[in-house]
Design a protein around this motif. Structure first.
Motif, short mmCIF file in Angstrom:
data_model
loop_
_atom_site.label_atom_id
_atom_site.label_comp_id
_atom_site.label_asym_id
_atom_site.label_seq_id
_atom_site.Cartn_x
_atom_site.Cartn_y
_atom_site.Cartn_z
N TYR A 72 5.20 8.64 7.43
CA TYR A 72 4.86 9.56 8.52
C TYR A 72 4.77 8.88 9.88
O TYR A 72 4.71 9.54 10.90
CB TYR A 72 3.49 10.21 8.22
CG TYR A 72 2.43 9.22 7.75
CD1 TYR A 72 1.69 8.45 8.64
CD2 TYR A 72 2.21 9.03 6.37
CE1 TYR A 72 0.75 7.53 8.20
CE2 TYR A 72 1.27 8.10 5.92
CZ TYR A 72 0.55 7.36 6.84
OH TYR A 72 -0.36 6.44 6.39
N CYS A 73 4.75 7.57 9.91
CA CYS A 73 4.29 6.86 11.11
C CYS A 73 5.43 6.34 11.98
O CYS A 73 6.35 5.67 11.50
CB CYS A 73 3.38 5.71 10.70
SG CYS A 73 2.65 4.87 12.12
N GLN A 110 -7.12 -1.59 17.96
CA GLN A 110 -6.31 -0.93 16.94
C GLN A 110 -4.90 -1.47 17.00
O GLN A 110 -4.40 -1.81 18.06
CB GLN A 110 -6.29 0.58 17.22
CG GLN A 110 -5.55 1.38 16.14
CD GLN A 110 -5.79 2.88 16.27
OE1 GLN A 110 -5.17 3.55 17.09
NE2 GLN A 110 -6.70 3.41 15.46
N ARG A 164 -8.38 4.69 7.81
CA ARG A 164 -8.26 6.02 7.20
C ARG A 164 -7.80 5.89 5.76
O ARG A 164 -6.91 5.10 5.46
CB ARG A 164 -7.25 6.85 8.00
CG ARG A 164 -7.77 7.24 9.37
CD ARG A 164 -6.83 8.25 9.96
NE ARG A 164 -7.30 8.78 11.22
CZ ARG A 164 -6.64 9.70 11.91
NH1 ARG A 164 -5.48 10.16 11.45
NH2 ARG A 164 -7.12 10.15 13.04
N GLU A 166 -6.30 8.20 4.28
CA GLU A 166 -5.05 8.97 4.40
C GLU A 166 -4.99 10.15 3.42
O GLU A 166 -4.58 11.23 3.80
CB GLU A 166 -3.78 8.10 4.27
CG GLU A 166 -3.74 6.86 5.17
CD GLU A 166 -3.72 7.15 6.67
OE1 GLU A 166 -3.67 8.31 7.08
OE2 GLU A 166 -3.79 6.16 7.44
N MET A 205 -4.96 12.78 7.79
CA MET A 205 -4.25 13.72 8.66
C MET A 205 -4.36 15.11 8.04
O MET A 205 -4.29 15.26 6.82
CB MET A 205 -2.78 13.33 8.74
CG MET A 205 -2.54 12.01 9.43
SD MET A 205 -0.81 11.52 9.38
CE MET A 205 -0.64 11.02 7.68
N PRO A 235 -4.49 16.45 13.27
CA PRO A 235 -3.30 17.08 12.66
C PRO A 235 -2.15 16.08 12.51
O PRO A 235 -1.96 15.21 13.38
CB PRO A 235 -2.94 18.18 13.65
CG PRO A 235 -3.56 17.77 14.96
CD PRO A 235 -4.80 17.01 14.60
N PHE A 236 -1.41 16.21 11.44
CA PHE A 236 -0.14 15.47 11.31
C PHE A 236 0.82 16.00 12.37
O PHE A 236 0.89 17.21 12.61
CB PHE A 236 0.45 15.70 9.91
CG PHE A 236 1.92 15.34 9.83
CD1 PHE A 236 2.31 14.01 9.82
CD2 PHE A 236 2.90 16.32 9.80
CE1 PHE A 236 3.66 13.66 9.79
CE2 PHE A 236 4.25 15.99 9.76
CZ PHE A 236 4.63 14.66 9.74
N ILE A 237 1.53 15.08 13.02
CA ILE A 237 2.55 15.48 14.00
C ILE A 237 3.82 14.69 13.67
O ILE A 237 3.77 13.46 13.60
CB ILE A 237 2.10 15.15 15.45
CG1 ILE A 237 0.76 15.85 15.76
CG2 ILE A 237 3.16 15.57 16.46
CD1 ILE A 237 0.11 15.41 17.08
N LEU A 311 2.78 6.88 17.46
CA LEU A 311 2.66 7.16 16.03
C LEU A 311 3.38 8.46 15.71
O LEU A 311 3.86 8.67 14.61
CB LEU A 311 1.19 7.30 15.64
CG LEU A 311 0.28 6.12 15.98
CD1 LEU A 311 -1.14 6.40 15.55
CD2 LEU A 311 0.78 4.84 15.30
N TYR A 312 3.39 9.35 16.71
CA TYR A 312 4.05 10.65 16.55
C TYR A 312 4.59 11.05 17.91
O TYR A 312 4.16 10.53 18.94
CB TYR A 312 3.07 11.70 16.02
CG TYR A 312 1.69 11.62 16.65
CD1 TYR A 312 1.44 12.22 17.88
CD2 TYR A 312 0.66 10.90 16.03
CE1 TYR A 312 0.19 12.11 18.47
CE2 TYR A 312 -0.59 10.79 16.63
CZ TYR A 312 -0.82 11.40 17.85
OH TYR A 312 -2.05 11.29 18.45
N1 5AD Z 1 0.76 12.23 12.94
C1 5AD Z 1 -0.58 12.17 13.03
N2 5AD Z 1 -1.29 11.07 12.75
C2 5AD Z 1 -0.61 9.96 12.39
N3 5AD Z 1 -1.03 8.75 12.04
C3 5AD Z 1 0.05 7.99 11.76
N4 5AD Z 1 1.17 8.70 11.93
C4 5AD Z 1 0.78 9.94 12.30
C5 5AD Z 1 1.49 11.14 12.59
N5 5AD Z 1 2.82 11.21 12.50
C6 5AD Z 1 -2.45 8.42 11.86
C7 5AD Z 1 -2.68 7.83 10.47
C8 5AD Z 1 -3.17 6.43 10.77
C9 5AD Z 1 -3.70 6.56 12.19
C10 5AD Z 1 -3.77 5.30 12.96
O1 5AD Z 1 -2.82 7.47 12.81
O2 5AD Z 1 -3.69 8.58 9.79
O3 5AD Z 1 -4.16 5.98 9.89
#
Ligand code: 5AD
Length: 349
Positions: A72-73, A110, A164, A166, A205, A235-237, A311-312
């Motif tokens: 996801y990252c 971080q 996290r 996760e 997330m 939220p996941f992005i 990260l997103y």
């Molecule tokens: N969307 C949202 N959060 C993310 N992280 C990493 N990639 C994404 C993403 N695409 C979060 C993860 C990680 C933190 C540093 O950022 O949960 O642990």
């Protein structure tokens, strides 16, 4: 609202514990009406412990170089399009100085899992921060390391660690990470950090691919049993240059709903309104605070690298996300009846 829902919320309020099935019921009941019901209780318990204060943390993104390939990252190893950087000791200390003058009393270092940041190097940096800013807390968020490493960093003066989890569901974890990462090690690290003496943060997330009410119930149960001092959820992005680039983003609403539930599970927890929440919604930070969060983490990284810690896609890093705009942040918190506190902000036990 169903009587069963109300009964479960009352049980959570009284005993701070539910079984997974009950957590699932809470999750599956999310709607405007149930949210208002839970949120009001969350705000009340938070108020008893923390009043209307909001703690601030200065986030310094020390490196976006990472040896891992989390699906996801955006800073995953295989993303060849990511422009990599790492900060020097001097740059990190300069960020702290700037942050200190702005009123920050916690610095969060971080970064990706970058082998350049050896224990020796980190101990040196932590030692310098603690000697120059002795009334400040140092939080690390540098991923999985060895027991010995966590011990050395703690002895050097680090106070807190964010890692996290996760997801608390092993098979879900394995769908988010490549096979060279392990769920067991992630959880082991968290317990180790705690036993060493760190204040520890876990998190996940909201809306990560393949997440469902079962895996979310497992996350809530994990938070209940692990009893973290902090918990970061956002939220996941999707990030276009990752395998999950086409997956849908998580929901701001569900994130806020879960913030309220987490506040009810652990009334004294330190709960940030995360950058991801602000990225999806310009009022995300305020919404997070109004749902039970009590921490915000503006960005103190040098302007020149800020866009690179992606990260997103679209990650917010200006406006009130930027630490330089503490005044703006104070105003926005005051508008919603809260006030920014410039103190270390340890967990109240
Ligand atoms: N969307 C949202 N959060 C993310 N992280 C990493 N990639 C994404 C993403 N695409 C979060 C993860 C990680 C933190 C540093 O950022 O949960 O642990």
């Amino acid at each position: 609202m169903k009587a069963e829902f109300i009964a479960v919320v009352n049980k959570l309020e009284e005993g701070r514990s539910l079984d997974k099935k009950e957590y699932r019921l809470l999750i599956e009941s999310a709607c405007d009406e149930t949210f208002d019901f839970i949120r009001e209780k969350a705000i009340k318990v938070r108020g008893k412990i923390y009043g209307r204060g909001v703690y601030i943390r200065g986030l310094i993104e020390i490196s976006n170089i990472c040896k891992n390939n989390c699906l996801y990252c955006g800073i995953r190893k295989d993303n060849g399009l990511c422009q990599r950087y790492r900060l020097s000791d001097e740059e990190i200390l300069l960020c702290c100085k700037e942050g200190y003058d702005l009123g920050f009393r916690t610095f969060v270092l971080q970064g990706g899992e970058d082998p350049f940041f050896t224990d020796d190097r980190l101990c040196g940096i932590i030692g310098q921060i603690k000697s120059r800013f002795s009334n400040c807390a140092v939080t690390l968020s540098l991923g999985e390391r060895s027991t010995e490493s966590y011990e050395r960093l703690f002895k050097a003066g680090a106070d807190r660690y964010l890692l996290r989890h996760e997801t608390a569901d092993k098979s879900h974890y394995e769908r988010l990470h490549p096979s060279d990462m392990s769920f067991e090690n992630r959880i082991k690290c968290l317990y180790e950090l705690k036993s060493i003496g760190y204040q520890v943060g876990c998190g996940f997330m909201v809306g990560s691919p393949y997440q469902n009410s079962d895996t979310l119930a497992a996350d809530l149960k994990f938070i209940e049993t692990f009893e973290p001092d902090m918990c970061g959820i956002g939220p996941f992005i999707p990030h276009r240059d990752t395998p999950f680039g086409e997956m849908p983003a998580g929901s701001v609403f569900l994130t806020c709903y879960l913030l309220s539930i987490i506040r009810l599970i652990k009334p004294n927890i330190l709960l940030p309104a995360t950058t991801a929440l602000s990225t999806l919604d310009k009022n995300g930070r305020e919404k997070g605070i109004l749902s039970g969060a009590n921490v915000v983490m503006p960005n103190l990284s040098p302007e020149s690298v800020r866009g690179k810690y992606e990260l997103y896609n679209g990650k917010a890093h200006s406006g009130a996300e930027s630490a330089q705009l503490v005044k703006e942040l104070c105003r926005s918190m005051e508008k919603i009846g809260h006030s920014v506190l410039t103190e270390r902000g340890d967990i109240k036990k």
